[in-house]
Every structure is written in C-alpha cells, then in structure tokens.
Scaffold this motif. Sequence first.
Motif, PDB file in Angstrom:
ATOM      1  N   LEU A   1       0.818  -1.216   0.000  1.00 23.48           N
ATOM      2  CA  LEU A   1       0.000   0.000   0.000  1.00 23.48           C
ATOM      3  C   LEU A   1       0.849   1.263   0.000  1.00 23.48           C
ATOM      4  O   LEU A   1       0.512   2.252  -0.676  1.00 23.48           O
ATOM      5  N   VAL A   2       1.955   1.251   0.742  1.00 23.90           N
ATOM      6  CA  VAL A   2       2.857   2.410   0.749  1.00 23.90           C
ATOM      7  C   VAL A   2       3.467   2.607  -0.632  1.00 23.90           C
ATOM      8  O   VAL A   2       3.665   3.744  -1.088  1.00 23.90           O
ATOM      9  N   CYS A   3       3.750   1.512  -1.322  1.00 27.01           N
ATOM     10  CA  CYS A   3       4.304   1.602  -2.679  1.00 27.01           C
ATOM     11  C   CYS A   3       3.327   2.297  -3.618  1.00 27.01           C
ATOM     12  O   CYS A   3       3.740   2.945  -4.587  1.00 27.01           O
ATOM     13  N   ILE A   4       2.050   2.205  -3.330  1.00 23.59           N
ATOM     14  CA  ILE A   4       1.029   2.857  -4.157  1.00 23.59           C
ATOM     15  C   ILE A   4       0.808   4.303  -3.719  1.00 23.59           C
ATOM     16  O   ILE A   4       0.728   5.218  -4.547  1.00 23.59           O
ATOM     17  N   LEU A   5       0.754   4.527  -2.396  1.00 23.72           N
ATOM     18  CA  LEU A   5       0.338   5.825  -1.863  1.00 23.72           C
ATOM     19  C   LEU A   5       1.484   6.807  -1.644  1.00 23.72           C
ATOM     20  O   LEU A   5       1.313   8.015  -1.798  1.00 23.72           O
ATOM     21  N   PHE A   6       2.662   6.284  -1.243  1.00 21.32           N
ATOM     22  CA  PHE A   6       3.799   7.176  -0.944  1.00 21.32           C
ATOM     23  C   PHE A   6       5.090   6.371  -1.082  1.00 21.32           C
ATOM     24  O   PHE A   6       5.764   6.059  -0.109  1.00 21.32           O
TER      25      PHE A   6
ATOM     26  N   ILE B   1      10.586  17.527   8.071  1.00 22.05           N
ATOM     27  CA  ILE B   1      10.719  18.353   6.865  1.00 22.05           C
ATOM     28  C   ILE B   1      11.012  17.477   5.649  1.00 22.05           C
ATOM     29  O   ILE B   1      10.419  17.655   4.574  1.00 22.05           O
ATOM     30  N   SER B   2      11.952  16.541   5.799  1.00 22.02           N
ATOM     31  CA  SER B   2      12.331  15.696   4.657  1.00 22.02           C
ATOM     32  C   SER B   2      11.148  14.837   4.191  1.00 22.02           C
ATOM     33  O   SER B   2      10.951  14.647   2.985  1.00 22.02           O
ATOM     34  N   ILE B   3      10.354  14.318   5.146  1.00 21.04           N
ATOM     35  CA  ILE B   3       9.203  13.496   4.775  1.00 21.04           C
ATOM     36  C   ILE B   3       8.127  14.349   4.096  1.00 21.04           C
ATOM     37  O   ILE B   3       7.556  13.948   3.084  1.00 21.04           O
ATOM     38  N   ARG B   4       7.885  15.562   4.625  1.00 22.42           N
ATOM     39  CA  ARG B   4       6.868  16.412   4.018  1.00 22.42           C
ATOM     40  C   ARG B   4       7.291  16.890   2.641  1.00 22.42           C
ATOM     41  O   ARG B   4       6.462  16.930   1.715  1.00 22.42           O
ATOM     42  N   ASP B   5       8.569  17.241   2.485  1.00 22.26           N
ATOM     43  CA  ASP B   5       9.055  17.668   1.167  1.00 22.26           C
ATOM     44  C   ASP B   5       8.931  16.547   0.146  1.00 22.26           C
ATOM     45  O   ASP B   5       8.554  16.778  -1.016  1.00 22.26           O
ATOM     46  N   ALA B   6       9.279  15.315   0.565  1.00 19.40           N
ATOM     47  CA  ALA B   6       9.152  14.170  -0.348  1.00 19.40           C
ATOM     48  C   ALA B   6       7.690  13.930  -0.702  1.00 19.40           C
ATOM     49  O   ALA B   6       7.360  13.562  -1.845  1.00 19.40           O
ATOM     50  N   ALA B   7       6.795  14.152   0.251  1.00 21.26           N
ATOM     51  CA  ALA B   7       5.366  13.937  -0.001  1.00 21.26           C
ATOM     52  C   ALA B   7       4.827  14.948  -1.011  1.00 21.26           C
ATOM     53  O   ALA B   7       3.947  14.624  -1.822  1.00 21.26           O
ATOM     54  N   ARG B   8       5.350  16.170  -0.991  1.00 18.75           N
ATOM     55  CA  ARG B   8       4.863  17.212  -1.888  1.00 18.75           C
ATOM     56  C   ARG B   8       5.248  16.950  -3.338  1.00 18.75           C
ATOM     57  O   ARG B   8       4.603  17.458  -4.256  1.00 18.75           O
TER      58      ARG B   8
ATOM     59  N   ILE C   1       0.082  13.815   3.990  1.00 19.35           N
ATOM     60  CA  ILE C   1       1.315  14.257   4.664  1.00 19.35           C
ATOM     61  C   ILE C   1       1.738  15.623   4.127  1.00 19.35           C
ATOM     62  O   ILE C   1       2.182  16.497   4.884  1.00 19.35           O
ATOM     63  N   ALA C   2       1.599  15.810   2.825  1.00 22.94           N
ATOM     64  CA  ALA C   2       1.998  17.085   2.211  1.00 22.94           C
ATOM     65  C   ALA C   2       1.182  18.244   2.778  1.00 22.94           C
ATOM     66  O   ALA C   2       1.688  19.376   2.883  1.00 22.94           O
ATOM     67  N   GLY C   3      -0.059  18.010   3.152  1.00 25.69           N
ATOM     68  CA  GLY C   3      -0.909  19.073   3.673  1.00 25.69           C
ATOM     69  C   GLY C   3      -0.865  19.205   5.182  1.00 25.69           C
ATOM     70  O   GLY C   3      -1.563  20.054   5.756  1.00 25.69           O
ATOM     71  N   ALA C   4      -0.039  18.398   5.848  1.00 24.70           N
ATOM     72  CA  ALA C   4       0.009  18.438   7.314  1.00 24.70           C
ATOM     73  C   ALA C   4       0.805  19.644   7.798  1.00 24.70           C
ATOM     74  O   ALA C   4       1.758  20.097   7.136  1.00 24.70           O
ATOM     75  N   HIS C   5       0.451  20.161   8.961  1.00 22.90           N
ATOM     76  CA  HIS C   5       1.202  21.269   9.573  1.00 22.90           C
ATOM     77  C   HIS C   5       2.520  20.718  10.091  1.00 22.90           C
ATOM     78  O   HIS C   5       2.577  19.661  10.721  1.00 22.90           O
TER      79      HIS C   5
ATOM     80  N   GLY D   1      -1.109   8.546   3.287  1.00 22.47           N
ATOM     81  CA  GLY D   1      -0.867   8.870   1.888  1.00 22.47           C
ATOM     82  C   GLY D   1      -0.036  10.126   1.749  1.00 22.47           C
ATOM     83  O   GLY D   1       0.046  10.949   2.666  1.00 22.47           O
ATOM     84  N   ALA D   2       0.611  10.283   0.582  1.00 20.03           N
ATOM     85  CA  ALA D   2       1.487  11.428   0.345  1.00 20.03           C
ATOM     86  C   ALA D   2       0.714  12.742   0.385  1.00 20.03           C
ATOM     87  O   ALA D   2       1.197  13.757   0.910  1.00 20.03           O
TER      88      ALA D   2
END
Length: 391
Positions: free
Chosen positions: A157-162, A216-223, A190-194, A186-187
């Motif tokens: 599921l992670v391979c599909i979502l993020f 920061i690194s996880i949110r940037d990757a999600a965006r 995470i991208a929209g999280a504060h 999902g990405a």
Amino acid sequence: MICIGIDVAKDKHDCFIISSEGEVLSDVFTIPNSMEGFHCLLGKIRASMTAQDSIKVGLEATGHYSYNILRFLLDTGLPTYVLNPLHTNLYRKSLSLRKTKTDRVDAKTIAAMLMSDVDLKPYTDTAYHNEELKSLTRYRFDKVRERATLKQSVSRLVCILFPELEELVPTLHMSSVYALLDEFPGAKQIAGAHLTHLKTLLHNASKGHYGRDTAISIRDAARTSIGSVMSAKSLELRHTIRRIRALDAEIADIESAIESMMDQLHAPITTIPGIGTRMGAMILAEVGDFSRFDSPDKVLAYAGLSPSTYQSGQLTSGYAHMEKRGSRYLRFALYNAAKYVCHWEPTFAAYLAKKRAEGKHYNVAISHAAKKLVRLIFALEKSGQPYRLAA
C-alpha cells in the motif's frame, strides 16, 4: 494382554476390545463424547479383564478431538498410547488390498497395532500437560505468520500511496512510521500536514529519535511524490496498521504466558547459545516427553529431518531428500534454531563452515547442523544438565 482401539471423532468414539490371543472381547461399539460415554467405556474394559490381565488403550493423534478422552484415560491410570495417523493408515492398508476405511475398521486397526508393535511408548502425563505449551507456541506461530502477511500489505500500500517514504526510513515497520501512516495514510495527506504537528507526532512516536529535520524531509518528499491519491487504499492502510498493532499486543500476551511456563520447566535447552525462550519452548512443545524416544535419530524422524532412502536392486538414490513427514512446526523450529546456534556457538559455527567448505549449499549445511543440534538437545534433556561451552 487386552488391547482397546478407539477411533476418535467429534461427537462419538468407536471402540474395539480384543485379547492378545485374538479373541474379540467386545466387538465395535460406539460411545458418545461425554462423561457418561467415558464411564461406559471404562465399564466395558473392566468387564473384559481379569486381575492378571495387562491393558493397552490406543487412539490416534486427532488434535483437539482427543484431548478430553485422553485426559480421562490418564486420570483412570490406563496405559494409553497415542498413534501417528500416518502409521495407522499404512498399517490398515497392509492388512487388506480392499480400499476400506470406516470408523469401525479404524478402531480394529488401532487395536491390532497395539498387539503387534512392542516398541510403542505409552503416553505420559508429562506429554499431556505439554499440550498446553504446544497450543501456545502454535498459536503464536500462526499469529506471527498472520502479522507478516499484514506487513507485506503495508509495504504494498505504501508503494502505491507514498513510494518515496521507504527511502527515508530504515524500515516501514516501526512504531513511528505506523503512527505517521495511521494519521496521514498517503502522500497527499502528509503534504498538507502542519509541520509542527508532523514533528510532534514523529518525535513522540519515535521516543525522541526523529525531530524537525525528519519531518521536513518526509513532508518535502510527499509534496513531490508520485503516489496515487486513493481513499480506498488509504482506508485499507489505516485498518491494516491497526490490525498489526492488535496482533502485536496479542503476541506479547502469548509470549508472556510461554515465558511463565518455561520458567517452571527449567529446561536446559535455553542454555544453548542462540536458543531463546520462544524457540526453545516450540522445540520442547513439539517433542513433548523425551522419554518417548530411544535415540536422537527417532527425534529426527519425528521432525521429518531424516534423509529418505531409496534402493532397489542395483539402483540406489544418489540424492537423499529430507523426508518432511513429521511435525512441520518442530522442523521449522529446529531449522531456524540451528541458524542462530551456528551464529553464536563456536563449535557449531566451525561445523557449518566445514560443511560449506565441502561444497554443500547453505540450506543443506544448516540441515546438517540441525541434526547435530538435535543430538545435543536430546543429551541435555535426558541428563537435565545445562550446556557448557567446550574449553
């Protein structure tokens, strides 16, 4: 000698009583699986014997169906023998060329086996109480396997979502990642999280190991992720993570119960480097009472680790396959225990290296080490002495 064969079923049991001279003392009769039925069987046995007679009562190992009647027979002091269904099946076929299998025939077959096989070992009270440990270890085995399947689903599921997340963490299967994905599956989420909330979530779940930089690194990757936005998959991911957490708690409870039982046994098997409480418990539970076995080779055969043999005329098999006809749980436990023992115990490590130097595949070499390990466990359990490293 009076032999009683019992074919066990869920609601009733078929019984047959015969003397060692071949006289049928009581033709096949059926008793209900109840206390009244058990006492009816006991009455039939007592009516068929004299004070000078010795008794053998036999039944097949039929899992949970046989527990209650087996407990009754042991409590009444009757010498009871638990037979391997594979053994009785082959014996029944050897008696006739006709393809006949009924409960009545099985009861007679078991009684006949008791008369013919002098090497059978009686089932002991120790073996019966060991069934509780076996039940726990097998229950844990099934739960761990179920959890492993769910973890594969998380990876899918992670391979599909993020898909980028896997490169940012040591493993997906850790509490901090599960906490993240449970709240933001999902990405896009995470991208929209504060950032502050994301940092606090990771910091608390990882017990301070992850902080602002990781968030920061996880949110940037999600965006910039290529992950799909699929609400159905996100829901599945959430539910899968919650099921894994529930299984973690259940497995912890089971392991606590196993450790309590092992503390009472004081088994020397856990003194062998590389064998912990859980693996040691599984081996002991599957073997049961070591007094049932005359030699380590019989334990190997019981586990299905013995090499098969085929020879006919001038033909001799050049490659002996493992039999794999015994307890798969015991075979799994011994094989995996051998891996750890070869890692932590110098003598076994040298033995594994020797087999590898002979050109044997790693799995074949480990199977040889497992056989060596069985001989060691057998000696320790028979003597009751702890393992001591060679000087």
